[in-house]
Scaffold this active site. Structure first.
Site, PDB file in Angstrom:
ATOM      1  N   VAL A  90       0.800  -1.202   0.168  1.00 35.70           N
ATOM      2  CA  VAL A  90      -0.029  -0.193  -0.120  1.00 35.70           C
ATOM      3  C   VAL A  90       0.984   1.292   0.024  1.00 35.70           C
ATOM      4  O   VAL A  90       0.344   2.241   0.323  1.00 35.70           O
ATOM      5  CB  VAL A  90      -0.945   0.154   1.155  1.00 35.70           C
ATOM      6  CG1 VAL A  90      -1.974  -1.171   1.098  1.00 35.70           C
ATOM      7  CG2 VAL A  90      -0.119   0.073   2.566  1.00 35.70           C
ATOM      8  N   PRO A 109       2.515   4.505  -1.078  1.00 38.65           N
ATOM      9  CA  PRO A 109       3.053   5.180  -0.240  1.00 38.65           C
ATOM     10  C   PRO A 109       2.404   5.569   1.244  1.00 38.65           C
ATOM     11  O   PRO A 109       2.628   6.536   1.842  1.00 38.65           O
ATOM     12  CB  PRO A 109       3.701   6.443  -0.718  1.00 38.65           C
ATOM     13  CG  PRO A 109       2.332   7.024  -1.781  1.00 38.65           C
ATOM     14  CD  PRO A 109       1.729   5.661  -2.047  1.00 38.65           C
ATOM     15  N   ASP A 110       1.385   4.942   1.709  1.00 33.78           N
ATOM     16  CA  ASP A 110       0.467   5.478   2.583  1.00 33.78           C
ATOM     17  C   ASP A 110       1.317   5.743   4.202  1.00 33.78           C
ATOM     18  O   ASP A 110       0.899   6.702   4.706  1.00 33.78           O
ATOM     19  CB  ASP A 110      -0.818   4.269   2.923  1.00 33.78           C
ATOM     20  CG  ASP A 110      -1.765   4.554   1.673  1.00 33.78           C
ATOM     21  OD1 ASP A 110      -1.278   4.657   0.581  1.00 33.78           O
ATOM     22  OD2 ASP A 110      -3.070   4.494   1.939  1.00 33.78           O
ATOM     23  N   HIS A 111       1.915   4.660   4.403  1.00 37.37           N
ATOM     24  CA  HIS A 111       2.443   4.700   5.633  1.00 37.37           C
ATOM     25  C   HIS A 111       3.503   5.768   5.586  1.00 37.37           C
ATOM     26  O   HIS A 111       3.487   6.566   6.627  1.00 37.37           O
ATOM     27  CB  HIS A 111       3.246   3.268   5.884  1.00 37.37           C
ATOM     28  CG  HIS A 111       2.297   2.135   6.171  1.00 37.37           C
ATOM     29  ND1 HIS A 111       1.912   1.311   5.106  1.00 37.37           N
ATOM     30  CD2 HIS A 111       1.736   1.681   7.285  1.00 37.37           C
ATOM     31  CE1 HIS A 111       0.888   0.378   5.557  1.00 37.37           C
ATOM     32  NE2 HIS A 111       0.828   0.411   6.845  1.00 37.37           N
TER      33      HIS A 111
END
Length: 854
Positions: A612, A614-616
């Protein structure tokens, strides 16, 4: 002279003047733009923070981000220059915005001058290994003893403890050992490394957050801090953690943590079309219904069961061919336009060249043409975030070797004061610490006393709020039962799963309908006594609710509002629906994260389906900027409007590749390392066992010589293969030679033997293996998270870094919807139980239907 600073006129004095006035080296630009830069430089949040940067490798990007946020970063290099200068583009981008000086730290005079500078600094960043630090007498403990108010951040590959402490690591090695490689590539085929820069970015931003957390504690207590940042742990817990917040599609995956590599092609599928590929991202019922209508409502998929993610995943072998037939022969732009009109999340898969040419990135200022080193111009990413409408990013080229040595050393001597043209004297005893105006006891956490109103959703929202909550801030998770957080999707119902429990730990829960007039009024009342409002809705949502920064600042001038979206609030893509997979596709990440051995037309070649990103990391980026804004607020008395486009976060680490593509179009492709410009050779190689792999990274001639000795072929260290160019020309043969040896060894054996020989290498570690990895076990990198609504306890990340005095965060359970509504309304809003009951009956407040968990 017209005021434009070119490479020829960019002297140390001019650079120093620019640091204090905001002049820029980004080409010949209008005077009005330069004036705007001057104003922006004076208002950047870390303007009066001084950082000494002694780092190499990925750690350099930590100082770059702090410089982008306004810190005065002094890049200290040895007399021969940083080894990183061998890769000039990467070095320039990691060190833009810094001042440069040379110190010989192997010499007593050089070390004493470092101490003089340390007496004027706030933060020191160092990536030296333990042996080098001890030999120089510059261990973190020794530096702290002499400079007790200094925040000292050690950023090393494996930290300062554990059996891997002295191992050598490169970005590909960290990707293998950090669990990234094991989720990349189709099952049964060779795993595929992520594009160069993504892992390094994770380490740098992670370190920046740890540094500012420690610095805030210093401001509150007067005492410095030792910070041990382990790049290995940063990748495990920060890139796309297997034991951390998952995307909404996780609701369709099997529970548990299987050994085998996942077949992620159905998660966020890619389809060929007339002029390339597009990717779709169907998560909600509404999105699926829009896709169903676009397909012509086929009877085969009319059953309501297909409204759920698991059912669609299970039927992918029948559903995806229908979508593929619909898209075939249609151009990408037409598909994106139609999908956007219908409410189907969709994006074109763009190559690096197409990213450079995209109007969106030009209009938003994401990509700029800049001089990044003296005489070197390229099209590169400008910076992560905007603060009060101004990009906090690249303003000055990277320094030449020792460019500001004399000036800075004169300034460090009492009475010198040459730097900054009237800046406050930093020499001698420092004055009183800056008063952050935060109530509470920092012994309860560095950020205790801060209050965050968390409107964030899914992965980005969870991560941003959790980072503050873990460090003691009172983070209030605000939800509306009519629009539940996508993370609450579960196979069994109940609104609690491991993903939500990981991301929402240590927060309080408030059920509130912001779309009602009374609900919005209650929220505005909470803002009066809050510090940060965090949201990641589509652009314009906060404004439509009457909750823009401008409106909220009328209530509380000190409020900091962080607003994030996929593509930002400006530019032609601002209205697009966005999720991490679509961001990756639009920014060149997916195009570079594909199997180079498969045909360009093969939609199965894209290997980023299970991440997922670049969410983090976007949550970490925003947390750093928000905390920097808290620091600035103590001086200015005013808050800030922060904006993070996740697309900008994804573009930033591709800087070297995009620069190389802009300088030589068509040269950057999947499988190239550092844009194909370096002499680095990272190979993913088979090992003995079932689907076992390792990474061997031959970084330079010395590593090659050591490797040939291990292989029993020392004669290959001379002659044609002794040079990088010779190995590149015959790389297929070289790779086959190494593979014959690794295939006879287990991944652990390869790691141990080559690391002992001084060659960067690492096993491909799967998620379950992280829990028994010797280094992670020795550093106690995981703790056990329990929740009454989970069927069993789950492993969770223990900390962002090891601190000398800051305790590990607590593990309070994530709230059920509205769990603390009554408590918050009584204590913060002063409502009576009768008033709470009336508002709950009207649906304005949404307390839990069951008794609150304890």
């Amino acid at each position: 002279m017209d005021g434009t600073l070119t490479a020829a006129t960019w002297t140390a004095a001019a650079w120093t003047a620019a640091t204090s006035t905001g002049a820029t080296s980004i080409g010949a630009r209008p005077a009005t733009d330069q004036i705007a830069d001057q104003i922006a430089a004076r208002t950047l949040p870390l303007r009066r923070v001084r950082v000494l940067d002694l780092t190499e490798g990925a750690a350099q990007s930590c100082g770059r981000y702090l410089a982008d946020l306004g810190a005065e970063v002094l890049r200290i290099e040895p007399p021969g220059g940083s080894p990183g200068r061998a890769e000039p583009v990467a070095f320039a981008l990691r060190n833009a915005g810094k001042l440069g000086l040379v110190l010989d730290l192997d010499d007593e005079t050089g070390r004493e001058r470092l101490h003089e500078l340390a007496g004027t600094a706030d933060i020191l960043l160092d990536s030296s290994g333990e042996g080098i630090a001890r030999a120089r007498g510059l261990t973190p403990e020794a530096l702290s003893a002499r400079h007790p108010r200094l925040v000292i951040v050690s950023i090393t590959a494996f930290g300062r403890s554990g059996p891997y402490r002295d191992f050598t690591a490169t970005e590909p090695v960290l990707a293998a050992l950090g669990g990234v490689l094991s989720r990349s590539g189709l099952p049964g085929s060779r795993p595929v490394l992520p594009p160069a820069g993504l892992v390094d970015q994770t380490v740098g931003v992670h370190a920046a957050w740890a540094a500012l957390v420690a610095y805030v504690r210093r401001l509150r207590t007067g005492a410095g801090e030792l910070v041990d940042v382990c790049a290995h742990e940063a990748v495990v817990h920060g890139f796309d953690p297997g034991f951390g917040t998952q995307g909404s599609a996780a609701a369709g995956r099997p529970e548990g943590f299987p050994r085998d590599r996942p077949d992620a092609s159905a998660f966020y599928p890619v389809f060929p079309c007339a002029d390339g590929h597009v990717r779709i991202c169907l998560l909600s019922r509404r999105q699926w219904r829009a896709m169903f209508a676009w397909l012509g409502e086929p009877a085969e998929f009319a059953d309501p069961s297909y409204d759920t993610i698991p059912a669609r995943f299970a039927a992918a072998d029948r559903l995806h061919p229908l979508i593929g037939a619909l898209f075939a022969g249609v151009r990408r732009d037409e598909l994106v336009a139609e999908g956007t009109r219908r409410g189907v999340p969709i994006a074109a898969v763009l190559t690096p060249g197409e990213v450079l040419a995209a109007d969106h990135f030009a209009e938003t200022g994401t990509l700029i043409d800049a001089e990044i080193a003296e005489g070197l111009r390229a099209r590169v990413p400008s910076g992560y975030v905007s603060i009060d409408g101004v990009r906090a990013g690249l303003r000055h080229r990277a320094p030449n070797l020792g460019e500001h040595t004399e000036l800075l050393l004169d300034e460090a001597v009492p009475g010198g004061g040459a730097l900054g043209g009237g800046a406050p004297d930093r020499t001698g005893e420092r004055g009183p610490e800056l008063d952050l105006g935060i109530p509470g006891d920092p012994a309860d956490g560095p950020l205790a006393g801060l209050r965050v109103l968390d409107l964030g959703v899914i992965v980005f929202g969870a991560e941003l709020g959790r980072l503050f909550a873990d460090q003691g801030a009172d983070v209030i998770k605000i939800e509306n039962e009519a629009f539940p957080d996508g993370l609450r999707q579960t196979r069994r119902g109940g609104g609690m799963n491991a993903s939500f429990a990981w991301g929402q730990r240590n927060k309080r829960g408030l059920g509130l309908d912001l779309r009602s007039e009374q609900g919005a009024a209650l929220f505005r009342e909470l803002v009066r006594h809050a510090d940060i409002v965090a949201a990641n809705f589509k652009p314009g949502t906060l404004e439509s609710l009457g909750l823009s920064h401008a409106r909220l600042a009328e209530i509380n001038p000190r409020i900091i509002v962080s607003d994030s979206s996929a593509f930002g609030s400006r530019g032609p893509w601002s209205g697009r629906m966005g999720y991490g997979p679509l961001v990756r596709s639009s920014c060149g990440v997916s195009a570079l994260w594909r199997d180079p051995t498969r045909a360009e037309t093969d939609s199965q070649a894209y290997c980023d389906g299970s991440t997922v990103y670049p969410d983090h990391i976007a949550g970490h980026v925003t947390a750093v900027a928000a905390l920097a804004a808290v620091i600035r607020r103590a001086r200015s008395g005013r808050g800030a409007a922060l904006e993070t486009a996740q697309a900008d976060v994804a573009v930033m680490p591709l800087g070297p590749a995009l620069a190389a593509e802009s300088l030589a179009p068509g040269t950057v492709a999947p499988g190239t390392v550092d844009g194909g410009a370096g002499n680095m050779f990272a190979a993913v190689l088979p090992c003995a066992g079932d689907d076992e792999w390792c990474v061997v990274d031959v970084r330079g001639d010395e590593h090659w010589a050591r490797l040939t000795t291990v292989l029993g072929r020392p004669e290959l260290a001379v002659g044609e293969l002794a040079s990088a160019g010779g190995r590149r020309a015959r790389w297929a043969e070289v790779e086959e030679l190494i593979a014959r040896w690794t295939a006879q060894c287990t991944p652990a054996q390869v790691t141990a033997i080559l690391q002992e020989a001084g060659v960067p290498a690492g096993a491909m570690v799967r998620l379950p293996e992280e829990l028994t990895d010797p280094q992670l076990v020795a550093r106690q990198s995981f703790r056990t998270l329990e929740h009454p609504l989970l069927s069993r306890p789950v492993p969770a990340n223990a900390r962002i870094a090891r601190f000398s005095t800051i305790a590990d965060p607590p593990l309070r359970p994530a709230p059920v919807p509205g769990e603390h509504t009554r408590e918050i309304c009584r204590t913060l809003l002063g409502l009576t139980e009768d008033e709470i009951d009336r508002l709950a009956a009207a649906g304005v407040l949404q307390p839990p239907s069951e008794p609150a968990l304890t």
